[in-house]
Design an enzyme around this catalytic site. Structure first.
Site, PDB file in Angstrom:
ATOM      1  N   ASN A   1       0.865  -1.190   0.000  1.00 50.06           N
ATOM      2  CA  ASN A   1       0.000   0.000   0.000  1.00 50.06           C
ATOM      3  C   ASN A   1       0.898   1.235   0.000  1.00 50.06           C
ATOM      4  OD1 ASN A   1      -1.832   2.046   0.478  1.00 50.06           O
ATOM      5  ND2 ASN A   1      -2.205   1.480   2.624  1.00 50.06           N
TER       6      ASN A   1
ATOM      7  N   LYS B   1       0.004   4.251  -0.222  1.00 49.87           N
ATOM      8  CA  LYS B   1      -0.670   5.443   0.348  1.00 49.87           C
ATOM      9  C   LYS B   1      -0.483   6.620  -0.614  1.00 49.87           C
ATOM     10  CE  LYS B   1       0.463   3.555   4.832  1.00 49.87           C
ATOM     11  NZ  LYS B   1       0.162   3.658   6.230  1.00 49.87           N
TER      12      LYS B   1
ATOM     13  N   HIS C   1      -9.453   0.791   4.957  1.00 49.25           N
ATOM     14  CA  HIS C   1      -8.162   1.019   5.612  1.00 49.25           C
ATOM     15  C   HIS C   1      -8.366   1.943   6.810  1.00 49.25           C
ATOM     16  CE1 HIS C   1      -4.043   2.348   6.305  1.00 49.25           C
ATOM     17  NE2 HIS C   1      -3.673   1.251   5.678  1.00 49.25           N
TER      18      HIS C   1
ATOM     19  N   GLU D   1      -6.833   4.400   7.826  1.00 53.01           N
ATOM     20  CA  GLU D   1      -6.702   5.848   7.534  1.00 53.01           C
ATOM     21  C   GLU D   1      -7.983   6.388   6.909  1.00 53.01           C
ATOM     22  OE1 GLU D   1      -2.967   5.539   5.437  1.00 53.01           O
ATOM     23  OE2 GLU D   1      -2.035   4.933   7.320  1.00 53.01           O
TER      24      GLU D   1
ATOM     25  N   GLU E   1      -5.162  -5.412  10.500  1.00 53.67           N
ATOM     26  CA  GLU E   1      -4.172  -4.358  10.693  1.00 53.67           C
ATOM     27  C   GLU E   1      -4.449  -3.633  12.008  1.00 53.67           C
ATOM     28  OE1 GLU E   1      -2.169  -3.017   6.910  1.00 53.67           O
ATOM     29  OE2 GLU E   1      -3.993  -1.839   7.030  1.00 53.67           O
TER      30      GLU E   1
ATOM     31  N   GLY F   1       2.476   1.922  10.803  1.00 58.10           N
ATOM     32  CA  GLY F   1       3.427   3.036  10.722  1.00 58.10           C
ATOM     33  C   GLY F   1       4.143   3.340  12.027  1.00 58.10           C
TER      34      GLY F   1
ATOM     35  N   SER G   1       3.617  -2.449  10.321  1.00 61.49           N
ATOM     36  CA  SER G   1       5.065  -2.460  10.544  1.00 61.49           C
ATOM     37  C   SER G   1       5.726  -3.775  10.121  1.00 61.49           C
ATOM     38  CB  SER G   1       5.381  -2.107  12.010  1.00 61.49           C
ATOM     39  OG  SER G   1       4.944  -0.783  12.287  1.00 61.49           O
TER      40      SER G   1
ATOM     41  N   GLY H   1       2.866  -1.208   4.314  1.00 63.10           N
ATOM     42  CA  GLY H   1       2.826   0.224   3.995  1.00 63.10           C
ATOM     43  C   GLY H   1       4.214   0.753   3.726  1.00 63.10           C
TER      44      GLY H   1
END
Ligand code: PEP
Length: 269
Positions: free
Chosen positions: A19, A21, A111, A113, A181, A187, A227, A248
């Site tokens: 991903n 992003k 997701h 986010e 996730e 992250g 991560s 990510g």
């Protein structure tokens, strides 16, 4: 791992999904995909041992499609989101019909986010799962708990509840992928342990079995995300119910990502 679960796991081709992003424009994406393909070829990666997919920004998809088709690269690609609607007055949204027209195989749905910054509810995510299936695209349904959820409800309650609602949008017999996730791991550099991932992924497989049946549950790939790096992928992939990773930050680092795709080199070491 019990004999049965080993056989069932082997029937599911692992998926390593990157991903990106909001990173890499269309020119950068072409360079990255080309180099990724070369790196994997040089390393004699067998595409049958792990599928690799990248998720660039929407504006890159046409360029990635052109490259993948022209060079016949064994790299799949997907969108980072999809509209619940097929067409009309929805400024800024992207229809599943448009994604399908670019041969998009997958789309990320829900997701964290999108949940956090765009207020996406479980019901909205179910509608996006339905939209993906209407257009023949495989949704990668993301679920996961925050650190507060973990403290209040334990490890699997929130992701299980999120998935139960999202599966309401799934079409009978259509493929799904699920990504566990934990929000606290995305992250942060602080990945879940492989045991934590296994515990939740097993619970998610249980929900799929309840809602869509046992056969679908056994065929569905469940990814871990949060991560993931070359140095921790092997631990996740050894678990019975973890069938790949949604990556990510590390998916933007060519050698690191290629090494994650080639996780079988590290499993058992
Ligand atoms: C993600 O964006 O889905 C993700 C898992 O990010 P990271 O690998 O950077 O934690």
């Amino acid at each position: 791992m019990a004999v049965d679960s080993v056989a069932q796991k082997h029937a599911r081709v692992p998926l390593i999904a990157g991903n990106w992003k909001m990173n890499l424009d269309h020119l950068q994406s072409i360079a990255f995909v080309q180099k990724l393909a070369w790196t994997l070829k040089d390393a004699q990666h067998d595409p049958g041992s792990a599928e690799v997919a990248v998720f660039p920004p929407f504006t890159d998809l046409r360029s990635v499609q052109t490259l993948v088709n022209a060079d016949d690269l064994p790299i799949a690609y997907g969108g980072q989101d999809i509209s619940a609607h097929d067409s009309g007055a929805y400024t800024g949204e992207i229809s599943g019909a448009f994604l399908k027209a670019l041969d998009t195989k997958y789309v990320i749905v829900g997701h964290s986010e999108r949940r956090q910054y765009h207020g996406e509810t479980d019901e909205a995510i179910a509608a996006k799962v339905a939209a993906a299936h209407r257009h023949g695209i495989v949704p990668i349904i993301c679920v996961g708990e925050t650190a507060e959820d973990l403290e209040q409800h334990g490890p699997s309650a929130v992701p299980v509840a999120q998935l139960r609602v999202a599966l309401g949008g799934a079409a009978q017999g259509a493929e799904i992928v699920v990504a566990y996730e934990p929000v606290w791991a995305i992250g942060s550099g602080l990945a879940a342990t492989s045991e934590q991932a296994q515990q939740v992924c097993a619970a998610l497989r249980g929900v799929i079995a309840e809602v869509l049946g046992d056969d679908v549950a056994q065929a569905t790939r469940i990814l871990y995300g949060g991560s993931v790096k070359a140095s921790n992928i092997a631990g996740f992939m050894r678990e019975a119910d973890v069938d790949g990773a949604l990556v990510g930050g590390a998916s933007l680092l060519l050698d690191e990502f290629a090494s994650i795709v080639r996780f079988q080199k590290h499993v058992g070491t």
